[in-house]
Design a protein around this motif. Structure first.
Motif, mmCIF file in Angstrom:
data_model
loop_
_atom_site.group_PDB
_atom_site.id
_atom_site.type_symbol
_atom_site.label_atom_id
_atom_site.label_comp_id
_atom_site.label_asym_id
_atom_site.label_seq_id
_atom_site.Cartn_x
_atom_site.Cartn_y
_atom_site.Cartn_z
ATOM 1 N N GLY A 244 65.567 56.296 36.363
ATOM 2 C CA GLY A 244 64.373 57.006 36.795
ATOM 3 C C GLY A 244 63.105 56.232 36.494
ATOM 4 O O GLY A 244 62.180 56.184 37.318
ATOM 5 N N LYS A 245 63.053 55.618 35.330
ATOM 6 C CA LYS A 245 61.877 54.830 34.970
ATOM 7 C C LYS A 245 61.729 53.627 35.888
ATOM 8 O O LYS A 245 60.610 53.290 36.326
ATOM 9 C CB LYS A 245 62.006 54.380 33.520
ATOM 10 N N VAL A 246 62.828 52.964 36.194
ATOM 11 C CA VAL A 246 62.791 51.802 37.087
ATOM 12 C C VAL A 246 62.262 52.200 38.457
ATOM 13 O O VAL A 246 61.422 51.504 39.062
ATOM 14 C CB VAL A 246 64.195 51.178 37.197
ATOM 15 N N VAL A 247 62.750 53.339 38.971
ATOM 16 C CA VAL A 247 62.330 53.787 40.297
ATOM 17 C C VAL A 247 60.841 54.140 40.302
ATOM 18 O O VAL A 247 60.109 53.791 41.250
ATOM 19 C CB VAL A 247 63.195 54.989 40.733
ATOM 20 N N MET A 248 60.346 54.824 39.287
ATOM 21 C CA MET A 248 58.943 55.213 39.250
ATOM 22 C C MET A 248 58.017 53.991 39.152
ATOM 23 O O MET A 248 56.959 53.939 39.805
ATOM 24 C CB MET A 248 58.698 56.148 38.062
ATOM 25 N N VAL A 249 58.408 53.007 38.359
ATOM 26 C CA VAL A 249 57.612 51.776 38.279
ATOM 27 C C VAL A 249 57.580 51.067 39.629
ATOM 28 O O VAL A 249 56.533 50.590 40.090
ATOM 29 C CB VAL A 249 58.186 50.854 37.182
ATOM 30 N N ILE A 253 54.165 50.170 41.990
ATOM 31 C CA ILE A 253 53.828 48.777 42.313
ATOM 32 C C ILE A 253 53.909 48.536 43.818
ATOM 33 O O ILE A 253 53.011 47.909 44.413
ATOM 34 C CB ILE A 253 54.756 47.828 41.541
ATOM 35 N N ASN A 254 54.951 49.030 44.468
ATOM 36 C CA ASN A 254 55.097 48.801 45.908
ATOM 37 C C ASN A 254 54.024 49.553 46.695
ATOM 38 O O ASN A 254 53.596 49.085 47.764
ATOM 39 C CB ASN A 254 56.490 49.231 46.373
ATOM 40 N N GLY A 255 53.603 50.719 46.192
ATOM 41 C CA GLY A 255 52.513 51.413 46.875
ATOM 42 C C GLY A 255 51.222 50.614 46.851
ATOM 43 O O GLY A 255 50.519 50.513 47.869
ATOM 44 N N LEU A 256 50.902 50.039 45.705
ATOM 45 C CA LEU A 256 49.695 49.198 45.625
ATOM 46 C C LEU A 256 49.846 47.943 46.478
ATOM 47 O O LEU A 256 48.883 47.515 47.150
ATOM 48 C CB LEU A 256 49.432 48.817 44.163
ATOM 49 N N ASN A 257 51.017 47.332 46.461
ATOM 50 C CA ASN A 257 51.229 46.133 47.275
ATOM 51 C C ASN A 257 51.060 46.427 48.760
ATOM 52 O O ASN A 257 50.485 45.624 49.515
ATOM 53 C CB ASN A 257 52.614 45.561 47.017
ATOM 54 N N PHE A 258 51.560 47.570 49.192
ATOM 55 C CA PHE A 258 51.406 47.926 50.613
ATOM 56 C C PHE A 258 49.932 48.047 50.988
ATOM 57 O O PHE A 258 49.503 47.566 52.046
ATOM 58 C CB PHE A 258 52.144 49.237 50.895
ATOM 59 N N PHE A 259 49.146 48.668 50.133
ATOM 60 C CA PHE A 259 47.732 48.856 50.436
ATOM 61 C C PHE A 259 47.007 47.512 50.558
ATOM 62 O O PHE A 259 46.274 47.277 51.533
ATOM 63 C CB PHE A 259 47.089 49.713 49.332
ATOM 64 N N PHE A 260 47.232 46.619 49.610
ATOM 65 C CA PHE A 260 46.528 45.335 49.662
ATOM 66 C C PHE A 260 47.066 44.439 50.771
ATOM 67 O O PHE A 260 46.292 43.706 51.410
ATOM 68 C CB PHE A 260 46.647 44.634 48.307
ATOM 69 N N LYS A 261 48.358 44.464 51.036
ATOM 70 C CA LYS A 261 48.912 43.655 52.131
ATOM 71 C C LYS A 261 48.419 44.142 53.485
ATOM 72 O O LYS A 261 48.203 43.353 54.413
ATOM 73 C CB LYS A 261 50.437 43.689 52.086
ATOM 74 N N SER A 362 53.647 41.208 40.605
ATOM 75 C CA SER A 362 54.029 42.612 40.421
ATOM 76 C C SER A 362 55.491 42.849 40.810
ATOM 77 O O SER A 362 56.230 43.546 40.102
ATOM 78 C CB SER A 362 53.112 43.510 41.243
ATOM 79 N N GLU A 363 55.911 42.270 41.935
ATOM 80 C CA GLU A 363 57.314 42.435 42.353
ATOM 81 C C GLU A 363 58.254 41.766 41.348
ATOM 82 O O GLU A 363 59.338 42.282 41.054
ATOM 83 C CB GLU A 363 57.526 41.810 43.741
ATOM 84 N N GLY A 364 57.819 40.633 40.791
ATOM 85 C CA GLY A 364 58.641 39.975 39.787
ATOM 86 C C GLY A 364 58.780 40.813 38.524
ATOM 87 O O GLY A 364 59.855 40.868 37.910
#
Length: 575
Positions: A244-249, A253-261, A362-364
């Motif tokens: 659960g912790k892995v999924v929430m992190v 991170i992916n939400g922020l990456n989508f916005f900036f990309k 962030s993805e790393g």
């Protein structure tokens, strides 16, 4: 011409057999009775001295009265001569008795020995019919719900203590189904009235559930208005550690990456950057779906789902894999092909490189969190990292791992293609980068679909674990052998075990006898004199032996669960 010539042709067969009988026995003056047994002809006594008109017959059996004897079961002679009283007239039976006595006096002594007949005493077979519920037991809850009774009604019925099928209770009270049915008819008067009451209660239950749902909705609105003051639930606590912790992190991170990309693609118009934005969006949506699957997988089993909801994680991961293929790979391929067919001039890639660098970091980081979680879980199960990922023991973490791996590789590929476009000025390199990212996402989605499908189909546990459970059962003295062993991984480290067990009847019976008073049992056996008493004795102890066998099955299941905590459901079938 004889008067018998007027008789039909088939009547001469009787006269011919009579003639042969006279020649064999030499009893020309003896009287013989012709009896047609089992047919609808006429029965007429015929004397050999004078030929009486013979009535028509067909294959009438001719018996010498001296050859027929009847004995009782104790070997004593009961009567002589032909004993079919319904076939003889009173005059013929008197004559046959005298003839049989004269003929029997001329026979050899060996033929006059009585015939010994032994009768085997067996119990009469009972026909129970296609539906037999006279001896069926029913619990009090079922009696109240199915037969619309009250607890006070059950107090008047016979109560029976039986072995409990549950681990937490020793024994419980049941009732005879026949008593409950009779009581329900007594209370309601007729079967039609009972059916109407069941229908009425069913409608009331449906109305109650509707009202309950409405009240829960109003209560939720009230809590939302005043503020939630309840402590954090166990479902929310699942997202503070583990998968659960892995999924929430990953979601954050992916939400922020989508916005900036997305901003970088709008600024540069790069096809590779568009593919990366779509990739981050697909990852965010899929990981939100994984979070939903994790929360649903810990739901308490109910009547509709008795084995729980552990497979919800696999279902969410499977849908996630399909989503990656449709949204990520499909849109990336589409945009790359459009870029090849209609190339557009590129703007400066400086901001795009900065965003890709931040995304790579962030993805790393998310990838490292997923790797550490998988290593820890694989170490607990005694598996290698590769085996744990390939067998999808934790589908949620697997999805995060593969998506972040694809994200890191995709960012690297997109940056390389964008760099080639900047150096050469050729936009085709950027479009090829979009196609490369789409291919990478397609490979990840195919792997996720394959592994989660295998898990949902019912994957067996590890061979060494199955061997350990099998040896535990075979080492028990009450078990002769086990066959058709199946152990299925249900997800969340839960195993369902099934086997057909050949029990040793001697050990089971000895286990029963060890709990009995042998001297009293011997006295009970010595008092058995009749078949009815023997039947009562065997039925009593036979039922107790069956209960002992059920207790042995419960003991084996309990020991197997204690020594193998991952085994949650055990089905032992008696062979």
């Amino acid at each position: 011409m004889l008067p018998a010539l007027a008789v039909p042709r088939r009547g001469w067969g009787c006269l011919y057999q009579l003639h042969l009988l006279r020649r064999r026995r030499g009893q020309c003056q003896a009287g013989v009775t012709l009896v047609r047994a089992g047919c609808h002809g006429w029965q007429v006594p015929l004397k050999l001295g004078s030929l009486l008109p013979v009535l028509p017959c067909s294959r009438l059996p001719v018996h010498s009265a001296s050859q027929v004897r009847v004995y009782t079961s104790d070997g004593q002679k009961n009567n002589t001569g032909t004993q079919d009283a319904s076939s003889l007239t009173s005059e013929g039976s008197t004559q046959n008795t005298a003839t049989a006595r004269n003929a029997s006096s001329q026979m050899s002594p060996s033929l006059q020995q009585p015939i010994q007949i032994k009768v085997k005493a067996v119990l009469k077979k009972r026909d129970y019919g296609p539906k037999y519920t006279k001896n069926n037991f029913i619990t009090g809850v079922r009696a109240i719900n199915e037969f619309c009774l009250k607890s006070s009604d059950l107090d008047q019925l016979r109560k029976i203590r039986r072995r409990s099928p549950h681990d937490d209770t020793e024994a419980f009270t049941v009732f005879l189904r026949s008593d409950v049915e009779a009581k329900s008819l007594e209370v309601w008067g007729s079967l039609e009235a009972l059916v109407r009451e069941r229908k009425r209660r069913k409608e009331a239950e449906i109305e109650y559930r509707e009202n309950l749902f409405r009240n829960q909705k109003l209560l939720k609105e009230y809590k939302d208005f005043l503020g939630e003051t309840k402590p954090r639930s166990s479902t929310s606590a699942m997202f503070l550690g583990g998968p659960g912790k892995v999924v929430m992190v990953a979601i954050c991170i992916n939400g922020l990456n989508f916005f900036f990309k997305l901003l970088a693609w709008v600024y540069t118009g790069s096809a590779s950057m568009f593919s990366e934005a779509i990739h981050s969006l697909a990852d965010t949506c899929n990981q939100a779906l994984l979070a939903l699957g994790i929360s649903q997988s810990v739901r308490t089993p109910d009547q509709s789902h008795p084995y729980g909801f552990a497979n919800m994680r696999y279902i969410a991961s499977l849908i996630s894999g399909v989503g990656i293929f449709m949204m990520g790979a499909g849109l990336s391929w589409y945009h790359g092909i459009i870029g090849l067919l209609n190339p557009q001039p590129m703007e400066s890639f400086i901001w795009a490189y900065c965003i890709l660098a931040g995304s790579l970091v962030s993805e790393g980081a998310t990838l490292l969190v997923a790797i550490n979680e998988i290593r820890r879980s694989a170490r607990v199960k005694g598996l290698s990292f590769y085996q744990y990922v390939l067998q999808a023991h934790d589908p949620s973490t697997n999805v995060v791992l593969l998506e972040d791996t694809a994200a890191v590789l995709g960012v690297t590929l997109a940056a390389a293609c964008m760099g080639l476009t900047s150096l050469t000025g050729n936009p085709y390199y950027d479009s090829l980068g979009s196609l490369g990212v789409g291919t990478l996402l397609g490979a990840v989605s195919a792997f996720l679909i394959y592994t989660n499908t295998e898990a949902l189909l019912g994957r067996s546990i590890q061979p060494d674990q199955l061997q350990r459970i099998t040896e535990l059962l075979e080492s028990d003295p009450v078990v002769r052998a086990i066959h058709d062993v199946k152990a299925t991984d249900m997800g969340l480290s839960q195993v369902r075990f099934k086997a057909e067990v050949d029990f040793d009847g001697l050990v089971v019976t000895r286990s029963y006898l060890e709990k009995q008073d042998i001297e009293q049992l011997l006295q009970d056996i010595q008092q058995v004199k009749t078949l009815e008493e023997l039947e009562t004795f065997m039925l009593k102890h036979g039922e107790n032996i069956i209960d002992t066998l059920g207790a042995e099955v419960d003991r084996l299941e309990k020991e197997l669960k204690q020594r193998n905590p991952e085994v949650r459901h055990v089905d032992l079938e008696i062979l």
